[in-house]
Design a protein around this motif. Structure first.
Motif, mmCIF file in Angstrom:
data_model
loop_
_atom_site.group_PDB
_atom_site.id
_atom_site.type_symbol
_atom_site.label_atom_id
_atom_site.label_comp_id
_atom_site.label_asym_id
_atom_site.label_seq_id
_atom_site.Cartn_x
_atom_site.Cartn_y
_atom_site.Cartn_z
ATOM 1 N N ILE A 174 0.843 -1.206 0.000
ATOM 2 C CA ILE A 174 0.000 0.000 0.000
ATOM 3 C C ILE A 174 0.873 1.249 0.000
ATOM 4 O O ILE A 174 0.650 2.190 -0.779
ATOM 5 C CB ILE A 174 -0.975 -0.011 1.200
ATOM 6 N N SER A 175 1.887 1.268 0.824
ATOM 7 C CA SER A 175 2.791 2.417 0.914
ATOM 8 C C SER A 175 3.494 2.677 -0.421
ATOM 9 O O SER A 175 3.575 3.820 -0.884
ATOM 10 C CB SER A 175 3.812 2.173 2.024
ATOM 11 N N GLN A 178 1.110 4.094 -3.016
ATOM 12 C CA GLN A 178 0.880 5.520 -2.771
ATOM 13 C C GLN A 178 2.068 6.353 -3.255
ATOM 14 O O GLN A 178 1.882 7.387 -3.898
ATOM 15 C CB GLN A 178 0.611 5.760 -1.292
ATOM 16 N N GLU A 179 3.285 5.889 -2.958
ATOM 17 C CA GLU A 179 4.491 6.598 -3.416
ATOM 18 C C GLU A 179 4.522 6.709 -4.936
ATOM 19 O O GLU A 179 4.987 7.713 -5.480
ATOM 20 C CB GLU A 179 5.759 5.867 -2.953
ATOM 21 N N GLY A 181 1.930 6.829 -6.887
ATOM 22 C CA GLY A 181 0.743 7.503 -7.414
ATOM 23 C C GLY A 181 -0.415 6.598 -7.760
ATOM 24 O O GLY A 181 -1.380 7.033 -8.390
ATOM 25 N N SER A 182 -0.350 5.345 -7.358
ATOM 26 C CA SER A 182 -1.440 4.411 -7.632
ATOM 27 C C SER A 182 -2.426 4.461 -6.456
ATOM 28 O O SER A 182 -2.653 3.467 -5.760
ATOM 29 C CB SER A 182 -0.895 2.999 -7.850
ATOM 30 N N ASN A 183 -3.002 5.632 -6.248
ATOM 31 C CA ASN A 183 -3.826 5.883 -5.070
ATOM 32 C C ASN A 183 -5.147 5.124 -5.075
ATOM 33 O O ASN A 183 -5.633 4.735 -4.012
ATOM 34 C CB ASN A 183 -4.068 7.380 -4.902
ATOM 35 N N SER A 184 -5.721 4.905 -6.235
ATOM 36 C CA SER A 184 -6.998 4.178 -6.287
ATOM 37 C C SER A 184 -6.838 2.753 -5.780
ATOM 38 O O SER A 184 -7.646 2.287 -4.975
ATOM 39 C CB SER A 184 -7.557 4.154 -7.709
ATOM 40 N N ALA A 186 -4.354 1.610 -3.880
ATOM 41 C CA ALA A 186 -3.967 1.678 -2.455
ATOM 42 C C ALA A 186 -5.206 1.892 -1.583
ATOM 43 O O ALA A 186 -5.373 1.230 -0.548
ATOM 44 C CB ALA A 186 -2.955 2.803 -2.237
ATOM 45 N N LYS A 187 -6.087 2.774 -2.013
ATOM 46 C CA LYS A 187 -7.315 3.048 -1.260
ATOM 47 C C LYS A 187 -8.197 1.811 -1.167
ATOM 48 O O LYS A 187 -8.738 1.486 -0.107
ATOM 49 C CB LYS A 187 -8.067 4.208 -1.900
ATOM 50 N N GLN A 190 -6.860 -0.648 1.292
ATOM 51 C CA GLN A 190 -7.001 -0.225 2.689
ATOM 52 C C GLN A 190 -8.381 -0.511 3.262
ATOM 53 O O GLN A 190 -8.543 -0.537 4.472
ATOM 54 C CB GLN A 190 -6.696 1.270 2.817
#
Length: 191
Positions: A174-175, A178-179, A181-184, A186-187, A190
């Motif tokens: 996940i970290s 996020q680093e 830019g794959s936020n979707s 990662a979200k 979570q």
């Protein structure tokens, strides 16, 4: 779709939510013994028993679709996962969300039914606009499309989110996502 138990999603409400959130899918059937795919926006019916879409009349897929079991696939967030992100040994992989819907298709040719479908699909995608477009077209334009109702017979869901890894490995993935830019993705992991 191959679905190991730890990646399987069985919650029907979650699968319906996913379809509505990722409604641009692939309609897959056979034409003359070969797979044929159309990329289309879909609408899940209010009772969650049907998928609705339309194709251009010139698209040959509608001409033989009624006699087949068809497949519609939907894809969500996805990204590459490096084994360097794990504390324990691993291999390169890909994390993703996918939902497959099997069903039987029925054609929609009634102009009132087609108009309602076009208006409903437009409303879904126009609602975020400050001045949503309102359909205003000649009824003859409806002759240029063929609607398709798909009676859902099975829904399969797979969320491959490193569930087969340790909590520490999942948190590292996940970290790193996020680093990068794959936020979707990662979200989603979570949740």
């Amino acid at each position: 779709m191959y679905i190991p138990k730890h990646f399987e999603v069985k919650d029907q409400e979650e699968l319906h939510r996913f379809i509505q959130s990722h409604a641009f899918g692939q309609l897959i059937s056979n034409i003359d013994g070969r797979p044929f795919v159309s990329h289309l926006p879909f609408k899940l019916s209010e009772d969650k028993q049907q998928l609705l879409c339309h194709v251009a009349r010139r698209n040959p897929q509608w001409q033989s679709i009624e006699s087949q079991e068809i497949l519609v696939t939907f894809q969500g967030a996805h990204d590459y996962i490096s084994p360097t992100w794990y504390q324990s040994q691993g291999v390169p992989t890909w994390n993703y969300q996918a939902v497959h819907v099997y069903g039987k298709a029925e054609l929609m040719t009634d102009s009132d039914e087609l108009q309602t479908l076009v208006e409903e699909l437009s409303a879904i995608y126009e609602r975020q606009n400050p001045n949503p477009w309102q359909p205003d077209y000649k009824a003859s334009m409806l002759n240029m499309i063929v609607g398709i109702k798909i009676a859902i017979t099975e829904i399969q869901g797979k969320y491959k989110f490193s569930q087969n890894r340790s909590l520490e490995d999942r948190e590292n993935v996940i970290s790193k996502l996020q680093e990068n830019g794959s936020n979707s993705l990662a979200k989603e992991m979570q949740k």
